[in-house]
Design a protein around this motif. Structure first.
Motif, short mmCIF file in Angstrom:
data_model
loop_
_atom_site.label_atom_id
_atom_site.label_comp_id
_atom_site.label_asym_id
_atom_site.label_seq_id
_atom_site.Cartn_x
_atom_site.Cartn_y
_atom_site.Cartn_z
N ALA A 259 -46.33 -24.72 21.58
CA ALA A 259 -47.12 -25.14 22.73
C ALA A 259 -46.23 -25.71 23.83
O ALA A 259 -46.46 -25.45 25.03
CB ALA A 259 -48.15 -26.19 22.29
N GLU A 260 -45.21 -26.46 23.45
CA GLU A 260 -44.29 -27.02 24.44
C GLU A 260 -43.47 -25.93 25.11
O GLU A 260 -43.19 -25.98 26.31
CB GLU A 260 -43.38 -28.06 23.77
N ARG A 261 -43.07 -24.91 24.34
CA ARG A 261 -42.34 -23.79 24.92
C ARG A 261 -43.23 -23.00 25.89
O ARG A 261 -42.80 -22.61 26.98
CB ARG A 261 -41.83 -22.87 23.80
N SER A 262 -44.48 -22.79 25.50
CA SER A 262 -45.41 -22.07 26.37
C SER A 262 -45.66 -22.83 27.67
O SER A 262 -45.76 -22.23 28.74
CB SER A 262 -46.75 -21.84 25.64
N ALA A 263 -45.74 -24.16 27.57
CA ALA A 263 -45.94 -24.98 28.77
C ALA A 263 -44.76 -24.85 29.73
O ALA A 263 -44.95 -24.76 30.95
CB ALA A 263 -46.15 -26.43 28.37
N MET A 264 -43.55 -24.80 29.19
CA MET A 264 -42.37 -24.65 30.05
C MET A 264 -42.35 -23.28 30.71
O MET A 264 -42.03 -23.15 31.90
CB MET A 264 -41.10 -24.87 29.24
N LEU A 265 -42.71 -22.24 29.97
CA LEU A 265 -42.76 -20.89 30.55
C LEU A 265 -43.82 -20.82 31.65
O LEU A 265 -43.60 -20.20 32.70
CB LEU A 265 -43.07 -19.87 29.45
N ALA B 146 -44.32 -39.55 39.20
CA ALA B 146 -44.64 -38.65 38.10
C ALA B 146 -43.35 -38.16 37.45
O ALA B 146 -42.42 -37.75 38.14
CB ALA B 146 -45.45 -37.46 38.61
N ARG B 147 -43.33 -38.21 36.12
CA ARG B 147 -42.17 -37.76 35.35
C ARG B 147 -42.56 -36.48 34.62
O ARG B 147 -43.40 -36.51 33.72
CB ARG B 147 -41.74 -38.84 34.36
N PRO B 148 -41.95 -35.35 34.95
CA PRO B 148 -42.33 -34.09 34.31
C PRO B 148 -42.11 -34.10 32.80
O PRO B 148 -42.92 -33.58 32.04
CB PRO B 148 -41.42 -33.06 34.98
N LEU B 149 -41.00 -34.72 32.36
CA LEU B 149 -40.66 -34.70 30.95
C LEU B 149 -40.69 -36.11 30.35
O LEU B 149 -40.40 -37.10 31.02
CB LEU B 149 -39.27 -34.11 30.72
N CYS B 150 -41.02 -36.17 29.09
CA CYS B 150 -40.94 -37.40 28.32
C CYS B 150 -40.37 -37.04 26.95
O CYS B 150 -40.88 -36.14 26.27
CB CYS B 150 -42.32 -38.05 28.17
N ARG B 151 -39.29 -37.72 26.57
CA ARG B 151 -38.61 -37.44 25.30
C ARG B 151 -38.27 -35.97 25.14
O ARG B 151 -38.42 -35.38 24.07
CB ARG B 151 -39.46 -37.93 24.13
N GLY B 152 -37.82 -35.38 26.25
CA GLY B 152 -37.28 -34.03 26.20
C GLY B 152 -38.27 -32.91 26.40
O GLY B 152 -37.86 -31.76 26.60
N VAL B 153 -39.58 -33.16 26.37
CA VAL B 153 -40.56 -32.09 26.51
C VAL B 153 -41.56 -32.43 27.62
O VAL B 153 -41.71 -33.58 28.01
CB VAL B 153 -41.31 -31.83 25.19
N LEU B 154 -42.26 -31.38 28.10
CA LEU B 154 -43.19 -31.56 29.21
C LEU B 154 -44.33 -32.51 28.85
O LEU B 154 -44.97 -32.36 27.82
CB LEU B 154 -43.78 -30.21 29.62
N GLN B 155 -44.57 -33.47 29.73
CA GLN B 155 -45.76 -34.31 29.60
C GLN B 155 -46.67 -34.17 30.81
O GLN B 155 -47.84 -34.53 30.76
CB GLN B 155 -45.36 -35.78 29.44
N ASP B 156 -46.15 -33.62 31.93
CA ASP B 156 -46.93 -33.45 33.15
C ASP B 156 -46.56 -32.09 33.74
O ASP B 156 -45.57 -31.95 34.45
CB ASP B 156 -46.62 -34.57 34.13
N ILE B 157 -47.35 -31.05 33.42
CA ILE B 157 -46.99 -29.70 33.84
C ILE B 157 -47.08 -29.54 35.35
O ILE B 157 -46.29 -28.79 35.96
CB ILE B 157 -47.88 -28.67 33.11
N ASP B 158 -48.00 -30.27 36.00
CA ASP B 158 -48.10 -30.18 37.45
C ASP B 158 -46.85 -30.76 38.11
O ASP B 158 -46.31 -30.18 39.06
CB ASP B 158 -49.34 -30.93 37.94
#
Length: 333
Positions: free
Chosen positions: A117-123, A70-82
């Motif tokens: 949305a991407e910022r909220s996911a990281m938080l 599992a890769r948490p990030l793709c192209r710099g932003v979250l793709q897999d929050i788990d």
């Protein structure tokens, strides 16, 4: 620079990159630097973490059916929050130990063009992983600080942050952004492009790790100059025979792929410059452009940007660590 920090002084900073995660602790510097990867076991939504970081990297392209990388990030932003939560928990456990009695305040680098949305996911990922208050800081800003640029003076400075998942261009003056642009390509994109070229030209399949090694070998040979070999060996599976094999790939064949990759970066740089105020343009003309990020070491990057803009282009010292150095500076501010 203290104005960019929250009221509670951060204890750690996290450079959560597409390829690598780096954790810095105030007073101790870099305490964690491993690939941003997790290996999980299980099916039907019930999964458990088997390995992360360097251990998971060793498993890439080698997992059986019941395991998944599992890769948490793709192209710099979250793709897999788990996966992001698991990776953060793993990094925190290794870098801060089990003596923590409260959730540490943190700074996390994030692409400048990340959506709300991407910022909220990281938080959310940071909170669920056990972090305290999290401050998000744009990676080009951190990279500029890490490259030694004084960002709060009344003079324009241009940075091109060449990451694994995204390449960002930013102009700073008086501590704030005065222009920016980005393209969602980076070192990982170049790896895939090189693998595709080998596939199409030689009817030969190579894995992710082999593609990364091919890129690194290409960079090393191009830096060696004309005396370097004209071919590169690469191992994989021949589609004609179905058998494992090692073949030679011509350097000039890879040059075409690298040129196409860098040309996209040059276009973004030119677009940002075309929108820049005249006085800032003069500052950049005098100071030049600073390249940061691991992708800054890609051959032709500096030369093609210089040729496409007519400006001086400088590669930062240890460019892959500029974001981490900038975050560390803010921790100690």
């Amino acid at each position: 620079m203290s104005s960019f920090l929250p009221r509670r002084r951060p204890e750690i900073a996290i450079d959560f990159g597409t390829a690598n995660m780096r954790v810095l602790r105030r007073g101790d510097g870099l305490v964690f630097d491993e690939p941003s990867l997790c290996c999980v076991r299980g099916r039907h939504g019930m999964t458990s973490l088997l390995a992360a970081g360097s251990e998971a990297y060793a498993m890439v392209d080698r997992t059986p059916a019941n395991l998944r990388i599992a890769r948490p990030l793709c192209r710099g932003v979250l793709q897999d929050i788990d996966a992001a939560k698991r990776m953060l928990r793993y990094a925190l456990a290794k870098s801060t130990g089990r003596r923590r009695w409260r959730a540490p305040a943190a700074i996390i680098g994030i692409p400048a063009d990340a959506t709300q949305a991407e910022r909220s996911a990281m938080l959310t990922a940071g909170r669920d992983a056990g972090l305290g208050p999290v401050t998000l800081l744009t990676e080009p800003f951190a990279a500029a600080i890490g490259a030694g640029i004084v960002v709060d003076r009344p003079s324009g400075a241009m940075v091109v942050e060449c990451g694994a998942g995204t390449t960002e261009v930013a102009i700073f003056s008086l501590g704030g952004p005065c222009g920016s642009g980005s393209v969602r390509i980076g070192g990982d994109t170049l790896n895939r492009a090189l693998a595709d070229r080998v596939h199409l030209r030689h009817k030969f399949l190579i894995g992710e790790r082999s593609a990364e090694q091919l890129k690194l070998d290409y960079v090393s040979l191009r830096e060696a100059g004309p005396a370097a070999p004209s071919d590169l060996p690469v191992s994989g599976r021949c589609l004609r025979t179905g058998m494992p094999k090692t073949i030679s790939v011509a350097m000039h064949d890879l040059d075409l792929i690298v040129e196409q990759h860098v040309a996209q970066v040059v276009k973004v740089v030119r677009d940002v410059l075309a929108r820049t105020a005249p006085d800032l343009s003069q500052d950049i003309h005098d100071a030049g452009i600073m390249l940061t990020g691991g992708g800054a070491l890609v051959p032709l990057m500096r030369d093609m940007i210089a040729e496409g803009t007519g400006l001086k282009v400088v590669v930062a010292d240890k460019p892959a660590h500029c974001v981490a150095r900038g975050l560390e500076s803010l921790l100690d501010a």
